[in-house]
Motif scaffolding. Structure first.
Motif: not given
Length: 196
Positions: A184-190
């Motif tokens: 699972i690859l996801k953005n770390n949008q903070n």
């Protein structure tokens, strides 16, 4: 009475025009799929040759398995000598774009969210005293997406990427390196939330 007659005639004219358009689209589709290097399963939807773009009306090899569905406003660019292979049961949501100048292979049962874009090429950049981007020269490298993957909305997959089976790519990710199977690859949008 005259208004009713006018409306009836107008409806018949509109129906004739719509049937003529459907016939033209069907004829164009039949010509497209009759090419020896185009192998598209009869269950493919929509049967619309206009979603396929080539170079000077020439196309590379296209293979699309059964039960593949493209929703509205999708585009497939496939240059001559390129190879596009889409397995069975693949789903593309609205506004997806496939840009194939080299090779793109998509495994069975993979799903794509809205606005996903695939590019197996970049424009060639000439380096000298100044940078120069070639408009009609490219660097190319295949994209391979495994089986049973989910590619989230607005993800961009770039040349040379392999995504392993059963992987999930989060919405908005730009994928420029390969992803192993079962990842699972996801953005770390903070995101920051602040109350007033």
């Amino acid at each position: 009475m005259l208004t009713k007659l006018k409306n009836n005639v107008a409806q018949k004219v509109i129906a004739l025009m719509e049937n003529n358009e459907k016939r033209k689209r069907q004829e164009k589709w039949n010509v497209f799929i009759s090419k020896s290097h185009i192998d598209i399963h009869p269950t493919f939807f929509p049967k619309d040759a206009d979603i396929f773009k080539g170079e000077n009306n020439e196309f590379g090899n296209v293979s699309i398995g059964e039960n593949v569905l493209f929703r509205k406003y999708c585009n497939i660019l496939i240059f001559p000598n390129a190879d596009l292979s889409i397995g069975k049961g693949v789903f593309f949501n609205n506004y997806c774009s496939i840009n194939c100048l080299d090779k793109i292979k998509i495994g069975d049962d993979t799903i794509f969210g809205e606005g996903v874009r695939l590019y197996d090429h970049n424009h060639l950049i000439e380096k000298g005293e100044t940078l120069f981007v070639e408009k009609e020269k490219y660097t190319k490298n295949p994209i391979i997406i495994g089986k049973n993957c989910w590619i989230g909305s607005n993800a961009v997959i770039l040349k040379g990427v392999t995504i392993g089976d059963n992987s999930i790519i989060g919405a908005g990710c730009i994928i420029h390196k390969s992803v192993p199977s079962n990842t699972i690859l996801k953005n770390n949008q903070n995101l920051i939330s602040q109350s007033l």
